[in-house]
Design a protein around this motif. Structure first.
Motif, PDB file in Angstrom:
ATOM      1  N   ALA A  92      -0.896   7.339  -5.524  1.00  0.00           N
ATOM      2  CA  ALA A  92      -0.369   6.171  -6.243  1.00  0.00           C
ATOM      3  C   ALA A  92       0.469   5.285  -5.324  1.00  0.00           C
ATOM      4  O   ALA A  92       0.374   4.047  -5.368  1.00  0.00           O
ATOM      5  CB  ALA A  92       0.457   6.633  -7.436  1.00  0.00           C
ATOM      6  N   LYS A  93       1.301   5.897  -4.469  1.00  0.00           N
ATOM      7  CA  LYS A  93       2.136   5.122  -3.540  1.00  0.00           C
ATOM      8  C   LYS A  93       1.292   4.406  -2.498  1.00  0.00           C
ATOM      9  O   LYS A  93       1.567   3.257  -2.131  1.00  0.00           O
ATOM     10  CB  LYS A  93       3.154   6.041  -2.875  1.00  0.00           C
ATOM     11  N   LEU A  94       0.247   5.081  -2.013  1.00  0.00           N
ATOM     12  CA  LEU A  94      -0.638   4.451  -1.030  1.00  0.00           C
ATOM     13  C   LEU A  94      -1.405   3.303  -1.667  1.00  0.00           C
ATOM     14  O   LEU A  94      -1.637   2.266  -1.040  1.00  0.00           O
ATOM     15  CB  LEU A  94      -1.602   5.488  -0.452  1.00  0.00           C
ATOM     16  N   GLN A 165       2.473   3.226   5.864  1.00  0.00           N
ATOM     17  CA  GLN A 165       3.494   4.266   5.818  1.00  0.00           C
ATOM     18  C   GLN A 165       3.042   5.484   5.011  1.00  0.00           C
ATOM     19  O   GLN A 165       3.314   6.621   5.372  1.00  0.00           O
ATOM     20  CB  GLN A 165       4.784   3.705   5.207  1.00  0.00           C
ATOM     21  N   GLN A 166       2.349   5.240   3.912  1.00  0.00           N
ATOM     22  CA  GLN A 166       1.911   6.338   3.047  1.00  0.00           C
ATOM     23  C   GLN A 166       0.649   6.994   3.612  1.00  0.00           C
ATOM     24  O   GLN A 166      -0.211   6.318   4.184  1.00  0.00           O
ATOM     25  CB  GLN A 166       1.649   5.825   1.632  1.00  0.00           C
ATOM     26  N   LYS A 167       0.533   8.306   3.409  1.00  0.00           N
ATOM     27  CA  LYS A 167      -0.598   9.037   3.970  1.00  0.00           C
ATOM     28  C   LYS A 167      -1.758   9.156   2.980  1.00  0.00           C
ATOM     29  O   LYS A 167      -1.568   9.238   1.770  1.00  0.00           O
ATOM     30  CB  LYS A 167      -0.159  10.439   4.404  1.00  0.00           C
ATOM     31  N   LEU A 168      -2.948   9.172   3.543  1.00  0.00           N
ATOM     32  CA  LEU A 168      -4.166   9.435   2.796  1.00  0.00           C
ATOM     33  C   LEU A 168      -4.349  10.951   2.723  1.00  0.00           C
ATOM     34  O   LEU A 168      -4.206  11.648   3.733  1.00  0.00           O
ATOM     35  CB  LEU A 168      -5.340   8.796   3.534  1.00  0.00           C
ATOM     36  N   VAL A 169      -4.652  11.473   1.553  1.00  0.00           N
ATOM     37  CA  VAL A 169      -4.836  12.919   1.396  1.00  0.00           C
ATOM     38  C   VAL A 169      -6.286  13.278   1.715  1.00  0.00           C
ATOM     39  O   VAL A 169      -7.218  12.718   1.129  1.00  0.00           O
ATOM     40  CB  VAL A 169      -4.480  13.382  -0.024  1.00  0.00           C
ATOM     41  N   HIS A 170      -6.464  14.200   2.664  1.00  0.00           N
ATOM     42  CA  HIS A 170      -7.794  14.566   3.152  1.00  0.00           C
ATOM     43  C   HIS A 170      -8.068  16.035   2.849  1.00  0.00           C
ATOM     44  O   HIS A 170      -7.447  16.919   3.433  1.00  0.00           O
ATOM     45  CB  HIS A 170      -7.859  14.307   4.660  1.00  0.00           C
ATOM     46  N   PHE A 171      -8.996  16.284   1.916  1.00  0.00           N
ATOM     47  CA  PHE A 171      -9.366  17.657   1.561  1.00  0.00           C
ATOM     48  C   PHE A 171     -10.456  18.131   2.525  1.00  0.00           C
ATOM     49  O   PHE A 171     -11.642  18.145   2.195  1.00  0.00           O
ATOM     50  CB  PHE A 171      -9.842  17.714   0.109  1.00  0.00           C
ATOM     51  N   CYS A 172     -10.010  18.526   3.715  1.00  0.00           N
ATOM     52  CA  CYS A 172     -10.961  18.801   4.792  1.00  0.00           C
ATOM     53  C   CYS A 172     -11.691  20.128   4.619  1.00  0.00           C
ATOM     54  O   CYS A 172     -12.771  20.318   5.166  1.00  0.00           O
ATOM     55  CB  CYS A 172     -10.251  18.776   6.145  1.00  0.00           C
TER      56      CYS A 172
END
Length: 264
Positions: A92-94, A165-172
């Motif tokens: 949401a922040k990204l 600044q905000q990170k992308l979440v990566h389900f690697c």
């Protein structure tokens, strides 16, 4: 104040991404169009996307990552493009930061994203990934993918770049076999890339490079602090390097055989 936000096209390429793609799509429903280029998935990915009311899905034969992403980029209607992997999720922040940057008078024409890596549903804090960043938001009119790179594609940007600044979440990491398949595939594509540049196989690289990859990520880049997750990720990353040089050896032998057959 006049709202200068522009429309955004979200682009994704897929192949057998069920279990990932649902969360990705849910996280980007704020954009103006979502276009997915699917490489003829066999696990229900295409059917899921085809039935989604906010997604336009196109099936296109996979050649390599750069060719597939370049094809997807041509499909975008809007100049601002959010290009994601199917296993990435926008928080949401990204989302707020993306909407803030995609403006007519934006300071930059492309933005790097740092990523937060997830091992299944647990954070992977080290193991070589802590400084990873990629272009994910950019103007279509100011960028293109470098044709000589066929894996870990490189975006060439005609203009300045910023960092969000905000990170992308990566389900690697979904499971062991899935990640292993991914690393072996990357390794073979890297070998083809090297072979096209006339790089030659040698046994020193076959032994040293995978060992160095594991040592560098597990010890120097603190994979040891990720516990069992770190061992698994660092080993499979090193296995990808091993496959890269084995494939380079196979390609070299195949080329020599073809040469001798022509000569004979």
């Amino acid at each position: 104040m006049l709202d200068q936000r522009e429309k955004i096209s979200a682009l994704i390429i897929t192949y057998n991404e069920m279990g990932y793609i649902e969360k990705c799509i849910d996280s980007i429903e704020f954009v103006n169009e979502i276009i997915v280029v699917d490489s003829y998935s066999t696990d229900g990915t295409y059917q899921y996307l085809n039935n989604h009311p906010k997604v336009k899905v196109i099936q296109h034969e996979f050649e390599n990552y750069t060719a597939q992403k370049s094809y997807a980029l041509k499909q975008a209607t809007h100049d601002w493009v959010l290009f994601l992997d199917a296993d990435e999720v926008v928080t949401a922040k990204l989302r707020k930061e993306i909407k803030c940057k995609a403006r007519k008078e934006s300071e930059h024409c492309a933005y790097w994203f740092y990523r937060k890596f997830m091992f299944q549903n647990r954070p992977l804090r080290f193991s070589g990934w802590q400084t990873d960043k990629n272009y994910r938001l950019f103007r279509k009119s100011k960028a293109q993918f470098a044709k000589e790179k066929i894996v870990h594609e490189t975006l060439i940007v005609n203009g300045t770049s910023g960092i969000l600044q905000q990170k992308l979440v990566h389900f690697c990491y979904k499971n062991y076999e899935d990640y292993k398949y991914k690393m072996l595939k990357y390794g073979r594509l890297k070998a083809k890339e090297a072979h096209k540049k006339d790089k030659k196989f040698n046994y020193l690289l076959l032994v040293f490079k995978p060992f160095w990859k594991f040592f560098n990520h597990y010890i120097i880049r603190l994979g040891i602090l990720d516990g069992k997750k770190g061992i698994t990720i660092c080993y499979l990353n090193a296995l990808g390097d091993f496959e890269r040089y084995k494939e380079l050896q196979r390609l070299g032998k195949k080329e020599k055989m073809a040469y001798f057959l022509v000569k004979s």
